[in-house]
Design an enzyme around this catalytic site. Structure first.
Site, PDB file in Angstrom:
ATOM      1  N   TYR A  97       2.566  -2.714  -8.811  1.00 13.84           N
ATOM      2  CA  TYR A  97       1.755  -1.683  -8.166  1.00 13.84           C
ATOM      3  C   TYR A  97       2.313  -0.319  -8.550  1.00 13.84           C
ATOM      4  CZ  TYR A  97      -0.014  -5.467  -5.173  1.00 13.84           C
ATOM      5  OH  TYR A  97      -0.590  -6.619  -4.699  1.00 13.84           O
ATOM      6  N   ASP A 154       0.984  -6.030 -14.013  1.00 10.06           N
ATOM      7  CA  ASP A 154       2.110  -5.110 -13.911  1.00 10.06           C
ATOM      8  C   ASP A 154       2.303  -4.723 -12.446  1.00 10.06           C
ATOM      9  OD1 ASP A 154      -0.122  -3.479 -13.668  1.00 10.06           O
ATOM     10  OD2 ASP A 154       0.463  -2.070 -15.224  1.00 10.06           O
ATOM     11  N   HIS A 179      -9.638 -12.566 -11.322  1.00  9.10           N
ATOM     12  CA  HIS A 179      -8.580 -11.842 -10.614  1.00  9.10           C
ATOM     13  C   HIS A 179      -9.002 -11.595  -9.161  1.00  9.10           C
ATOM     14  CE1 HIS A 179      -5.759  -8.551  -9.702  1.00  9.10           C
ATOM     15  NE2 HIS A 179      -5.042  -9.007 -10.709  1.00  9.10           N
ATOM     16  N   PHE A 238       2.125  -9.147  -6.997  1.00 11.02           N
ATOM     17  CA  PHE A 238       1.182  -9.088  -5.882  1.00 11.02           C
ATOM     18  C   PHE A 238       1.831  -8.761  -4.536  1.00 11.02           C
ATOM     19  CE2 PHE A 238      -0.930 -11.830  -9.020  1.00 11.02           C
ATOM     20  CZ  PHE A 238      -2.108 -11.107  -9.198  1.00 11.02           C
TER      21      PHE A 238
END
Length: 237
Positions: free
Chosen positions: A69, A67, A193, A80
């Site tokens: 930031y 999702d 991740h 990202f």
């Protein structure tokens, strides 16, 4: 859905999603949250930025996030990424570390990944909105129907593409897309991740960027120039 306009190239794929009751429910829910004074990121008008910058017919790579930031001035509609001038989040710092290790590219000073998106890298989050300060707060509210449809549409195309799945959440989402199961047309890159909590468990050293370019070149789809420059940068002589 969510009060946003679907870019033309994605409308045929997403029209069934847009006309479903869940889409209207999501839109009504988001409006109610905003009316209640809650701050939602990214702001309206930028929530489908990934689809705007990367038309369906141009997609060569999908990088799937969870999702947006959830801090002020960060989310810009690309997984990202953060706007130029914003501090680099830890996950993006680690992505740049791996980029440097993998391809020898000096770590970029900016977090705007629009340059990747314009080359066919779909920077898609599973949920396209989030409440200020509350990571994962909009999961399960209806965005998955749209983003699942986007991933499935890329997987269904004849052109070989690369799916980069960082973390268990991204991998679980892709596992629900039937077109990816056993489909050898595409390259699926899985690793932990890039978050500081998990990057040292196998994200570092996974070489996703060189793997991607090797696969694309092998299948006649060119390569991605992973270098990034400020949006207003001019070419030097």
């Amino acid at each position: 859905m969510g009060g946003e306009t679907i870019p033309q190239s994605w409308r045929g794929v997403l029209e069934p999603v847009m006309t479903a009751p869940a889409a209207r429910q999501l839109d009504a829910w988001l409006r109610a949250e905003e009316a209640a004074g809650k701050t939602i990121y990214p702001p309206r008008g930028s929530r489908l930025r990934a689809l705007e910058l990367t038309p369906l017919e141009s997609v060569r790579v999908v990088i799937l996030g969870q999702d947006p930031y959830h801090g002020p001035g960060q989310a810009m509609g690309l997984s990202f990424a953060v706007p130029s001038g914003a501090a680099l989040p830890p996950s993006l710092v680690n992505i740049y570390k791996e980029l440097e290790s993998d391809l020898g590219i000096v770590r970029p000073a900016i977090g705007d990944l629009s340059g990747w998106a314009r080359q066919g890298v779909l920077l898609l989050n599973a949920s396209l909105t989030v409440e200020d300060g509350k990571a994962g707060s909009h999961a399960g509210q209806g965005w998955d129907a749209l983003t699942d449809a986007c991933v499935a549409a890329v997987a269904a195309r004849a052109e070989p593409s690369v799916f980069i799945l960082w973390g268990a959440h991204a991998q679980a989402k892709a596992a629900r897309i039937a077109a990816l199961q056993g489909d050898t047309r595409h390259l699926v890159i899985r690793s932990p991740h890039p978050s500081p909590l998990s990057a040292y468990r196998g994200f570092f050293g996974s070489r996703p960027f060189s793997q991607t370019n090797a696969f694309l070149a092998e299948h006649g789809r060119g390569t991605i120039d992973w270098r990034l420059a400020p949006p207003d940068a001019t070419e030097s002589a």
